[in-house]
Motif scaffolding. Sequence first.
Motif, PDB file in Angstrom:
ATOM      1  N   ALA A 139      -3.871  -6.159 -12.878  1.00  0.00           N
ATOM      2  CA  ALA A 139      -3.891  -7.512 -13.446  1.00  0.00           C
ATOM      3  C   ALA A 139      -2.652  -7.759 -14.303  1.00  0.00           C
ATOM      4  CB  ALA A 139      -5.158  -7.717 -14.269  1.00  0.00           C
ATOM      5  N   GLN A 140      -2.207  -6.740 -15.014  1.00  0.00           N
ATOM      6  CA  GLN A 140      -1.038  -6.886 -15.878  1.00  0.00           C
ATOM      7  C   GLN A 140       0.237  -7.183 -15.094  1.00  0.00           C
ATOM      8  OE1 GLN A 140      -0.779  -3.378 -18.350  1.00  0.00           O
ATOM      9  NE2 GLN A 140      -2.703  -3.800 -19.404  1.00  0.00           N
ATOM     10  N   THR A 141       0.265  -6.833 -13.818  1.00  0.00           N
ATOM     11  CA  THR A 141       1.451  -7.129 -13.005  1.00  0.00           C
ATOM     12  C   THR A 141       1.541  -8.601 -12.644  1.00  0.00           C
ATOM     13  OG1 THR A 141       0.411  -6.801 -10.820  1.00  0.00           O
ATOM     14  CG2 THR A 141       1.246  -4.832 -11.976  1.00  0.00           C
ATOM     15  N   GLY A 142       0.431  -9.330 -12.765  1.00  0.00           N
ATOM     16  CA  GLY A 142       0.409 -10.730 -12.372  1.00  0.00           C
ATOM     17  C   GLY A 142       0.238 -10.945 -10.883  1.00  0.00           C
ATOM     18  N   ASN A 143      -0.008  -9.871 -10.137  1.00  0.00           N
ATOM     19  CA  ASN A 143      -0.204  -9.958  -8.689  1.00  0.00           C
ATOM     20  C   ASN A 143      -1.675 -10.303  -8.430  1.00  0.00           C
ATOM     21  OD1 ASN A 143      -0.566  -9.508  -5.919  1.00  0.00           O
ATOM     22  ND2 ASN A 143       0.986  -7.898  -5.871  1.00  0.00           N
ATOM     23  N   ALA A 144      -1.946 -11.607  -8.332  1.00  0.00           N
ATOM     24  CA  ALA A 144      -3.332 -12.064  -8.221  1.00  0.00           C
ATOM     25  C   ALA A 144      -3.999 -11.598  -6.933  1.00  0.00           C
ATOM     26  CB  ALA A 144      -3.386 -13.588  -8.319  1.00  0.00           C
ATOM     27  N   GLU A 145      -3.248 -11.599  -5.838  1.00  0.00           N
ATOM     28  CA  GLU A 145      -3.836 -11.200  -4.563  1.00  0.00           C
ATOM     29  C   GLU A 145      -4.228  -9.727  -4.578  1.00  0.00           C
ATOM     30  OE1 GLU A 145      -2.278 -10.979   0.004  1.00  0.00           O
ATOM     31  OE2 GLU A 145      -2.170 -12.933  -1.014  1.00  0.00           O
ATOM     32  N   SER A 146      -3.341  -8.872  -5.103  1.00  0.00           N
ATOM     33  CA  SER A 146      -3.665  -7.449  -5.181  1.00  0.00           C
ATOM     34  C   SER A 146      -4.857  -7.215  -6.101  1.00  0.00           C
ATOM     35  CB  SER A 146      -2.458  -6.650  -5.686  1.00  0.00           C
ATOM     36  OG  SER A 146      -1.431  -6.632  -4.722  1.00  0.00           O
ATOM     37  N   TYR A 147      -4.865  -7.905  -7.243  1.00  0.00           N
ATOM     38  CA  TYR A 147      -5.968  -7.722  -8.184  1.00  0.00           C
ATOM     39  C   TYR A 147      -7.289  -8.152  -7.553  1.00  0.00           C
ATOM     40  CZ  TYR A 147      -9.332  -8.554 -11.831  1.00  0.00           C
ATOM     41  OH  TYR A 147     -10.501  -8.546 -12.548  1.00  0.00           O
ATOM     42  N   TRP A 148      -7.315  -9.334  -6.967  1.00  0.00           N
ATOM     43  CA  TRP A 148      -8.560  -9.872  -6.416  1.00  0.00           C
ATOM     44  C   TRP A 148      -9.124  -8.946  -5.338  1.00  0.00           C
ATOM     45  CZ3 TRP A 148     -12.231 -13.268  -7.418  1.00  0.00           C
ATOM     46  CH2 TRP A 148     -13.106 -13.649  -6.392  1.00  0.00           C
ATOM     47  N   ASN A 149      -8.284  -8.513  -4.436  1.00  0.00           N
ATOM     48  CA  ASN A 149      -8.759  -7.671  -3.335  1.00  0.00           C
ATOM     49  C   ASN A 149      -9.109  -6.261  -3.798  1.00  0.00           C
ATOM     50  OD1 ASN A 149      -8.521  -9.253  -0.667  1.00  0.00           O
ATOM     51  ND2 ASN A 149      -6.570  -9.698  -1.663  1.00  0.00           N
ATOM     52  N   LYS A 169      -6.542   9.166  -6.485  1.00  0.00           N
ATOM     53  CA  LYS A 169      -7.107   8.375  -5.391  1.00  0.00           C
ATOM     54  C   LYS A 169      -7.073   6.892  -5.722  1.00  0.00           C
ATOM     55  CE  LYS A 169      -9.487   7.671  -1.551  1.00  0.00           C
ATOM     56  NZ  LYS A 169      -8.947   7.925  -0.207  1.00  0.00           N
ATOM     57  N   PHE A 170      -7.438   6.538  -6.969  1.00  0.00           N
ATOM     58  CA  PHE A 170      -7.374   5.131  -7.361  1.00  0.00           C
ATOM     59  C   PHE A 170      -5.943   4.608  -7.202  1.00  0.00           C
ATOM     60  CE2 PHE A 170     -11.369   6.062  -9.667  1.00  0.00           C
ATOM     61  CZ  PHE A 170     -12.109   4.946  -9.306  1.00  0.00           C
ATOM     62  N   GLY A 171      -4.965   5.438  -7.540  1.00  0.00           N
ATOM     63  CA  GLY A 171      -3.572   5.043  -7.412  1.00  0.00           C
ATOM     64  C   GLY A 171      -3.129   4.926  -5.965  1.00  0.00           C
ATOM     65  N   ASP A 172      -3.511   5.898  -5.143  1.00  0.00           N
ATOM     66  CA  ASP A 172      -3.139   5.867  -3.730  1.00  0.00           C
ATOM     67  C   ASP A 172      -3.676   4.607  -3.042  1.00  0.00           C
ATOM     68  OD1 ASP A 172      -1.702   8.228  -3.749  1.00  0.00           O
ATOM     69  OD2 ASP A 172      -3.444   9.465  -3.202  1.00  0.00           O
ATOM     70  N   VAL A 173      -4.910   4.264  -3.358  1.00  0.00           N
ATOM     71  CA  VAL A 173      -5.507   3.075  -2.747  1.00  0.00           C
ATOM     72  C   VAL A 173      -4.842   1.811  -3.287  1.00  0.00           C
ATOM     73  CG1 VAL A 173      -7.634   1.739  -2.479  1.00  0.00           C
ATOM     74  CG2 VAL A 173      -7.690   4.227  -2.277  1.00  0.00           C
ATOM     75  N   ALA A 174      -4.485   1.805  -4.560  1.00  0.00           N
ATOM     76  CA  ALA A 174      -3.777   0.650  -5.128  1.00  0.00           C
ATOM     77  C   ALA A 174      -2.490   0.382  -4.366  1.00  0.00           C
ATOM     78  CB  ALA A 174      -3.483   0.884  -6.611  1.00  0.00           C
ATOM     79  N   ALA A 175      -1.789   1.437  -3.986  1.00  0.00           N
ATOM     80  CA  ALA A 175      -0.549   1.277  -3.225  1.00  0.00           C
ATOM     81  C   ALA A 175      -0.813   0.574  -1.903  1.00  0.00           C
ATOM     82  CB  ALA A 175       0.099   2.635  -2.989  1.00  0.00           C
ATOM     83  N   GLN A 176      -1.995   0.834  -1.316  1.00  0.00           N
ATOM     84  CA  GLN A 176      -2.347   0.204  -0.049  1.00  0.00           C
ATOM     85  C   GLN A 176      -2.710  -1.265  -0.216  1.00  0.00           C
ATOM     86  OE1 GLN A 176      -4.955   2.738   2.480  1.00  0.00           O
ATOM     87  NE2 GLN A 176      -4.575   4.338   0.969  1.00  0.00           N
ATOM     88  N   TYR A 177      -2.854  -1.690  -1.464  1.00  0.00           N
ATOM     89  CA  TYR A 177      -3.105  -3.101  -1.759  1.00  0.00           C
ATOM     90  C   TYR A 177      -1.841  -3.803  -2.262  1.00  0.00           C
ATOM     91  CZ  TYR A 177      -8.081  -2.872  -0.882  1.00  0.00           C
ATOM     92  OH  TYR A 177      -9.307  -2.760  -0.252  1.00  0.00           O
ATOM     93  N   GLY A 178      -0.695  -3.199  -2.020  1.00  0.00           N
ATOM     94  CA  GLY A 178       0.565  -3.837  -2.342  1.00  0.00           C
ATOM     95  C   GLY A 178       0.991  -3.732  -3.789  1.00  0.00           C
TER      96      GLY A 178
END
Length: 239
Positions: A139-149, A169-178
Amino acid sequence: MSNKIKNPNEKSNNFLWAILALLVVIVAVVTYIVINGKQASNNEYADRAKESVRFSVTAEGSTIKLAAENAAADAKQVDLYEDYSCPHCAELAKATDADMKTAIEDGKIVVTIHPLNFLDRGAEDGNSTKAGTAAELIAQTGNAESYWNYRAMLLADQSDIYGQWDNAKFGDVAAQYGVDSDTVNKIKDGSEMAAFRDEATANADNLTKVGGQVSSPRVFINGTEVTSGLETWVQQATA
């Protein structure tokens, strides 16, 4: 000239080489399956369908605000308290997230999410804190699409995630959400977990003041709690 009679119990070199070749093939096949299985597991979220959004995300103190640029001046102000380890939060998201998204994008409501971690029950590295930290950093990045998904994934896959995922794992998956690499690294190293715990505590304290106790999910519309028909809170907010 007589032919030498071969002992029937004697294995020929050809037979041994055939066995060896077979073993090599088996090892190669198993290795291929393992490697490809691991790659598929590491990229299981990369090809998952992701929604586009028409609103912004803003991390404000201990909260996360979702608002459209064209939000009406009289848009209802919604406060949503949720814990990523809470099954009822997952159920509510399944029932109302689609309507919430539409109402936000139409400018009818502005939603402020208050992440909680009370279901960690005091553990400093519980699932609520790890998931909440990851979502907060995105959320702090301002990337609304990544945050929402990503948030939707945390709630939809909650039963598979709980007690199974570490920060990596949380980080690896975050990368897959852009999510950008700097944020992914922060998620993986867990360096912001203490900050999130403070934010979750602040949200819990505020919920106690306005709602009497800490539980989730809780929804407030213009400061008034939805006490019945929680699954219809969006309709209540936009009526």
